[in-house]
Write a protein that holds these residues in place. Sequence first.
Motif, PDB file in Angstrom:
ATOM      1  N   ASP A   1     -17.437  16.812 -37.807  1.00 34.42           N
ATOM      2  CA  ASP A   1     -16.936  15.991 -36.714  1.00 34.42           C
ATOM      3  C   ASP A   1     -17.700  16.438 -35.475  1.00 34.42           C
ATOM      4  O   ASP A   1     -18.644  17.236 -35.573  1.00 34.42           O
ATOM      5  CB  ASP A   1     -15.407  16.092 -36.557  1.00 34.42           C
ATOM      6  N   GLU A   2     -17.308  15.970 -34.292  1.00 31.67           N
ATOM      7  CA  GLU A   2     -18.123  16.246 -33.107  1.00 31.67           C
ATOM      8  C   GLU A   2     -18.068  17.695 -32.651  1.00 31.67           C
ATOM      9  O   GLU A   2     -18.859  18.113 -31.794  1.00 31.67           O
ATOM     10  CB  GLU A   2     -17.682  15.338 -31.963  1.00 31.67           C
ATOM     11  N   ARG A   3     -17.168  18.509 -33.243  1.00 32.66           N
ATOM     12  CA  ARG A   3     -17.076  19.920 -32.844  1.00 32.66           C
ATOM     13  C   ARG A   3     -17.196  20.872 -34.028  1.00 32.66           C
ATOM     14  O   ARG A   3     -16.925  22.055 -33.887  1.00 32.66           O
ATOM     15  CB  ARG A   3     -15.749  20.173 -32.118  1.00 32.66           C
ATOM     16  N   THR A   4     -17.642  20.356 -35.166  1.00 29.76           N
ATOM     17  CA  THR A   4     -17.748  21.179 -36.373  1.00 29.76           C
ATOM     18  C   THR A   4     -19.060  20.888 -37.072  1.00 29.76           C
ATOM     19  O   THR A   4     -19.280  19.773 -37.546  1.00 29.76           O
ATOM     20  CB  THR A   4     -16.583  20.888 -37.338  1.00 29.76           C
ATOM     21  N   ALA A   5     -19.942  21.900 -37.121  1.00 25.35           N
ATOM     22  CA  ALA A   5     -21.242  21.716 -37.757  1.00 25.35           C
ATOM     23  C   ALA A   5     -21.370  22.614 -38.981  1.00 25.35           C
ATOM     24  O   ALA A   5     -20.950  23.772 -38.964  1.00 25.35           O
ATOM     25  CB  ALA A   5     -22.368  22.022 -36.777  1.00 25.35           C
ATOM     26  N   ILE A   6     -21.934  22.057 -40.036  1.00 22.54           N
ATOM     27  CA  ILE A   6     -22.198  22.790 -41.273  1.00 22.54           C
ATOM     28  C   ILE A   6     -23.715  22.857 -41.448  1.00 22.54           C
ATOM     29  O   ILE A   6     -24.387  21.825 -41.468  1.00 22.54           O
ATOM     30  CB  ILE A   6     -21.556  22.088 -42.489  1.00 22.54           C
ATOM     31  N   VAL A   7     -24.235  24.067 -41.547  1.00 19.98           N
ATOM     32  CA  VAL A   7     -25.683  24.273 -41.651  1.00 19.98           C
ATOM     33  C   VAL A   7     -25.975  25.018 -42.950  1.00 19.98           C
ATOM     34  O   VAL A   7     -25.316  26.014 -43.265  1.00 19.98           O
ATOM     35  CB  VAL A   7     -26.216  25.087 -40.455  1.00 19.98           C
ATOM     36  N   ARG A   8     -26.960  24.551 -43.675  1.00 21.93           N
ATOM     37  CA  ARG A   8     -27.379  25.249 -44.890  1.00 21.93           C
ATOM     38  C   ARG A   8     -28.814  25.725 -44.748  1.00 21.93           C
ATOM     39  O   ARG A   8     -29.704  24.966 -44.361  1.00 21.93           O
ATOM     40  CB  ARG A   8     -27.268  24.347 -46.118  1.00 21.93           C
TER      41      ARG A   8
END
Length: 236
Positions: A5-12
Amino acid sequence: MHWYDERTAIVRQALRTNFEGPFVYLLIGSERALLLDTGTGHADLRVVVDELLAGRDVELVVAHTHGHGDHVGGDGQFDRVVGRSVEEVAAFFGITSWPGEIVSLDLGERVLDVIPIPGHEGSDLAVYDRETRLLLTGDSLYPGRLYVPDWPSYRSSIRRLAEFVAAGNPVEWVLGAHIEMTDRPGEDYPMGADVHADEHRLELAPETLTELDEALAAAGPEPGRLVHDHFVVFPR
């Protein structure tokens, strides 16, 4: 990188940089942002995080789901990093009774629950986000090989985590730190595989936590390898 969402980032981290392919999570509040884990150090995570936080006036705090090398390798890229020992983790989050105490962390208009779950490494944490109802479980539960050097602590931790959810903390998805399973039930990739054809999805249904808890309870006090559709428990 994926914005949940606009305040939750998932990075791999790309598998081509390291076969572990760890996931890191950025949770942004109105005053602080929490980065969980920094990968193996074989990629420039700082550049990515700076881009994700561009235009936001928040303090960045870097912490870890646990202290293994594939989750702390990029620590040197950041200024403020929580220590890796149980003592340092407990002191930062204000945990006075490890591992039985669950504490909250307010990022500013966004409250997280921080749950000690030792068993895989020792300073292991799970983080529950009340806003998204995501449960971040590091290497303690993900679609892959769950390595368990401390069987009694791990069983207790998973039970405590399951009880936390059952006590009225609904979970949308369980998100761990790796993917090591194929999309075929019970089949994992060979150790060190840096190509993941037909990969399992990252997200696990909350029922998977219940399944793991029940499997560990049924296994009893003696460590044993447990093969399930979405995870494999490996005592070490």
